[in-house]
Design a protein around this motif. Sequence first.
Motif, short mmCIF file in Angstrom:
data_model
loop_
_atom_site.label_atom_id
_atom_site.label_comp_id
_atom_site.label_asym_id
_atom_site.label_seq_id
_atom_site.Cartn_x
_atom_site.Cartn_y
_atom_site.Cartn_z
N GLN A 80 70.42 23.79 55.50
CA GLN A 80 71.04 24.85 54.71
C GLN A 80 70.11 25.31 53.59
OE1 GLN A 80 74.82 23.37 53.37
NE2 GLN A 80 75.84 23.74 55.33
N THR A 81 69.40 24.36 52.98
CA THR A 81 68.46 24.70 51.92
C THR A 81 67.34 25.59 52.44
OG1 THR A 81 68.92 22.63 50.75
CG2 THR A 81 66.86 23.76 50.21
N SER A 90 61.58 28.43 46.30
CA SER A 90 60.40 28.04 47.09
C SER A 90 60.20 26.53 47.11
CB SER A 90 59.14 28.73 46.56
OG SER A 90 58.02 28.39 47.34
N ASP A 91 60.20 25.88 45.94
CA ASP A 91 59.94 24.44 45.88
C ASP A 91 61.00 23.66 46.65
OD1 ASP A 91 57.70 24.89 44.37
OD2 ASP A 91 58.61 24.31 42.46
N ARG A 92 62.25 24.06 46.52
CA ARG A 92 63.32 23.36 47.23
C ARG A 92 63.16 23.51 48.73
NH1 ARG A 92 66.61 25.74 43.22
NH2 ARG A 92 67.66 27.12 44.70
N ARG A 93 62.85 24.71 49.18
CA ARG A 93 62.73 24.94 50.63
C ARG A 93 61.52 24.21 51.20
NH1 ARG A 93 62.37 30.82 51.81
NH2 ARG A 93 63.16 30.33 53.89
N CYS A 94 60.42 24.18 50.45
CA CYS A 94 59.24 23.45 50.92
C CYS A 94 59.53 21.95 51.02
CB CYS A 94 58.06 23.69 49.98
SG CYS A 94 57.37 25.36 50.06
N ALA A 95 60.18 21.40 50.00
CA ALA A 95 60.54 19.98 50.03
C ALA A 95 61.47 19.69 51.19
CB ALA A 95 61.20 19.58 48.71
N ALA A 96 62.41 20.60 51.45
CA ALA A 96 63.36 20.40 52.54
C ALA A 96 62.67 20.48 53.91
CB ALA A 96 64.47 21.44 52.45
N LEU A 97 61.70 21.36 54.06
CA LEU A 97 60.96 21.45 55.33
C LEU A 97 60.22 20.16 55.63
CD1 LEU A 97 59.61 25.09 55.06
CD2 LEU A 97 60.90 24.20 57.02
N LEU A 112 61.55 24.74 61.87
CA LEU A 112 60.14 24.95 61.54
C LEU A 112 59.64 26.26 62.14
CD1 LEU A 112 58.92 21.30 62.18
CD2 LEU A 112 59.26 22.38 59.95
N LEU A 113 60.02 26.54 63.36
CA LEU A 113 59.64 27.80 64.01
C LEU A 113 60.16 28.99 63.23
CD1 LEU A 113 58.73 29.72 66.27
CD2 LEU A 113 60.74 29.01 67.57
N ALA A 114 61.40 28.94 62.82
CA ALA A 114 62.01 30.07 62.11
C ALA A 114 61.32 30.33 60.77
CB ALA A 114 63.49 29.80 61.88
N ALA A 115 60.70 29.29 60.19
CA ALA A 115 60.10 29.43 58.87
C ALA A 115 58.63 29.83 58.90
CB ALA A 115 60.24 28.12 58.09
N VAL A 116 58.01 29.84 60.08
CA VAL A 116 56.58 30.13 60.17
C VAL A 116 56.25 31.53 59.66
CG1 VAL A 116 54.67 30.53 61.79
CG2 VAL A 116 56.06 28.49 61.98
N GLU A 117 57.16 32.47 59.83
CA GLU A 117 56.93 33.85 59.40
C GLU A 117 57.77 34.23 58.18
OE1 GLU A 117 55.34 36.30 63.09
OE2 GLU A 117 57.46 35.79 63.34
N ALA A 121 54.94 32.28 51.00
CA ALA A 121 53.71 31.68 51.52
C ALA A 121 53.80 30.15 51.58
CB ALA A 121 52.52 32.10 50.65
N GLY A 122 54.39 29.53 50.56
CA GLY A 122 54.53 28.09 50.57
C GLY A 122 55.40 27.61 51.71
N VAL A 123 56.49 28.31 51.96
CA VAL A 123 57.38 27.95 53.07
C VAL A 123 56.64 28.08 54.40
CG1 VAL A 123 59.45 28.70 54.33
CG2 VAL A 123 59.50 28.49 51.84
N ARG A 124 55.86 29.14 54.56
CA ARG A 124 55.09 29.30 55.80
C ARG A 124 54.15 28.12 56.01
NH1 ARG A 124 54.42 34.71 53.88
NH2 ARG A 124 52.23 34.31 53.37
N GLU A 125 53.48 27.68 54.94
CA GLU A 125 52.52 26.60 55.08
C GLU A 125 53.21 25.27 55.40
OE1 GLU A 125 48.71 24.65 52.71
OE2 GLU A 125 49.43 26.66 52.24
N TYR A 126 54.34 25.00 54.76
CA TYR A 126 55.05 23.75 55.07
C TYR A 126 55.64 23.78 56.48
CZ TYR A 126 54.58 21.21 50.72
OH TYR A 126 54.07 20.47 49.67
N ALA A 127 56.01 24.96 56.95
CA ALA A 127 56.47 25.07 58.34
C ALA A 127 55.33 24.75 59.29
CB ALA A 127 57.02 26.47 58.60
#
Length: 247
Positions: A80-81, A90-97, A112-117, A121-127
């Motif tokens: 959900q996060t 951003s920080d919360r979503r990256c930690a959650a990924l 992870l696939l859904a977050a690649v795009e 930018a941080g979320v993309r990298e953690y994905a």
Amino acid sequence: MPAQDGAEAVRSAQQAEVEAGLRSANPERFEAAVQAAVRLGAEGDQLMARLRDLRGWRAVYILAALGDVVGPYGSEVLRQTIATPGPGTSDRRCAALLALAKREKEQASDVLLAAVEDRDAGVREYALLGLAAVGDQRARDVVSKRLEAILRSRKLPIEHFQDVTPVVLAAVYLLRQASDSAHAERLATLLRRRWRYLSDRERQWFARYWPSLDPDAPPSSDLAPPEPETLQRWLLADPLFSRPAIV
């Protein structure tokens, strides 16, 4: 009091103390409670998953800790996060990924696939990090396009201070999921074409794990890509995966 009842009472008292600490305004007590919750395992997973109203660094702390426990509640919170973008997330979503990849491994591939795009930018990298470490094959086309976009957008000069870059992560994932030699050849063609847009650290990484890729190396009919298991072991040895988030 029977021994079993006594042990249960002690366990309940421990949980109550941890739960109170998780709500404490005192940073030291809060951090100690998170560490204790991780040690409780599934029960700690439930206690931490209840904390939906935390903000700031405490929320990031809890999300990271959920990657080090297994239970029936934390994965839903993490998913959900990740699926809730917006200012300041951003920080919360990256930690959650990262936490979801650690705890669900290949089963986290859909998120992870859904977050690649993602727009962040941080979320993309953690994905990409999660996919490179544990993802299944379903993101192959998306990651290939992401790698092309990264290399196409680069300007010279480029400098990195670590090996774990988006280019390396994308290459690791694509090599892990290459179903035949054609996939490796397409990746090699792309990387050679944009070779001058790789940083020194990236070239050094490829020299170690895929030396035949270097366009300046002696010609060879064999690309000899690295073994997928070798690449996965390399990435899983990174402290992000090999060590607990909360120590």
